[in-house]
Design an enzyme around this catalytic site. Sequence first.
Site, mmCIF file in Angstrom:
data_model
loop_
_atom_site.group_PDB
_atom_site.id
_atom_site.type_symbol
_atom_site.label_atom_id
_atom_site.label_comp_id
_atom_site.label_asym_id
_atom_site.label_seq_id
_atom_site.Cartn_x
_atom_site.Cartn_y
_atom_site.Cartn_z
ATOM 1 C CG ASP A 119 -2.015 0.985 1.193
ATOM 2 O OD1 ASP A 119 -2.492 1.280 0.080
ATOM 3 O OD2 ASP A 119 -2.430 1.470 2.266
ATOM 4 C CG HIS A 120 -0.551 4.899 0.028
ATOM 5 N ND1 HIS A 120 -0.933 5.834 -0.907
ATOM 6 C CD2 HIS A 120 -1.688 4.530 0.669
ATOM 7 C CE1 HIS A 120 -2.242 6.034 -0.832
ATOM 8 N NE2 HIS A 120 -2.720 5.247 0.114
ATOM 9 C CG ASP A 134 0.860 7.696 -3.438
ATOM 10 O OD1 ASP A 134 0.778 8.515 -4.376
ATOM 11 O OD2 ASP A 134 0.381 7.905 -2.310
ATOM 12 C CD GLU A 177 -2.777 8.249 -4.297
ATOM 13 O OE1 GLU A 177 -2.643 7.151 -3.713
ATOM 14 O OE2 GLU A 177 -2.906 9.332 -3.699
ATOM 15 C CG HIS A 189 -5.877 7.789 3.248
ATOM 16 N ND1 HIS A 189 -5.019 8.529 2.470
ATOM 17 C CD2 HIS A 189 -6.031 6.608 2.629
ATOM 18 C CE1 HIS A 189 -4.660 7.798 1.417
ATOM 19 N NE2 HIS A 189 -5.267 6.637 1.482
ATOM 20 N N GLY A 190 -8.624 7.922 6.719
ATOM 21 C CA GLY A 190 -8.899 8.165 8.136
ATOM 22 C C GLY A 190 -10.319 8.631 8.374
ATOM 23 N N GLY A 196 -9.597 5.361 1.308
ATOM 24 C CA GLY A 196 -10.335 6.102 2.330
ATOM 25 C C GLY A 196 -11.815 5.760 2.329
ATOM 26 N N GLY A 197 -12.137 4.506 2.048
ATOM 27 C CA GLY A 197 -13.537 4.097 1.966
ATOM 28 C C GLY A 197 -14.207 3.903 3.320
HETATM 29 ZN ZN LIG Z 1 -4.577 4.822 0.730
#
Ligand SMILES: [Zn+2]
Length: 228
Positions: free
Chosen positions: A82-83, A104, A134, A178-179, A207-208
């Site tokens: 991730d990222h 990313d 991204e 995110h968050g 960020g879902g």
């Molecule tokens: Zn992310």
Amino acid sequence: MSLATLKEVLEIAERTNTAIPGFNIDNIEIPEAIMEAAEAENCPVILTIGQGAINAGGLRHLPDVVRRIAESSRVPVVMHLDHGVSYEQAITCLRAGFTSVMYDGSHHPFEENVRESQAVVRAAHAVGVSVECELGAISGVEDGISHNNTNLVDLDEMKRFISVVDCDALAIGIGNAHGIYKGIPNLDFDRLEACRNFGGPHLVLHGGSGIPEDMIKKQFLWASAKST
Ligand SMILES: [Zn+2]
């Protein structure tokens, strides 16, 4: 079953008109709960190892954990970075057995993002591993790393990006963060539809977690609607 690539599960999503969930894992307990739910729903799942886990030394044991989970799983499991922060980190993860890596470069100038993304795609595809890139930085805090500059993906840039970067999936900024959201997220659905109509790689929503269910459903309908 053995680990699946991101490309393989996204093809399942395309066929079944569904989205595939991805979850960050930082320890060996969280994946157990994720797998219980994924198998109950008979849904492929992406187990993502992020920068927080990596900085805490997670590359020493988490890839083995994910591999063992996949072997005994009844649903396809993807081991995903991730990222990812650099080409070098992507290579480290290829060697560790990841089946998908994200690079990313959204916070870099566009040309640099293109150049580095192309390098990661070339290396990963050479060994059959999928790549997510991204565009349009996604704000908020993830893994203790804050991204404060909300940035809606630029449509012209996206068109240029997907014409030269052969990534399997693309995370785009449409107002998602995110968050924890401070209030109701303000998502640009028209922009999402325009992105989908380019007919490029599968789109990824980061960020879902804090997005209300109805918006997730609406978003998914837009994102999965076929372009005509
Ligand atoms: Zn992310």
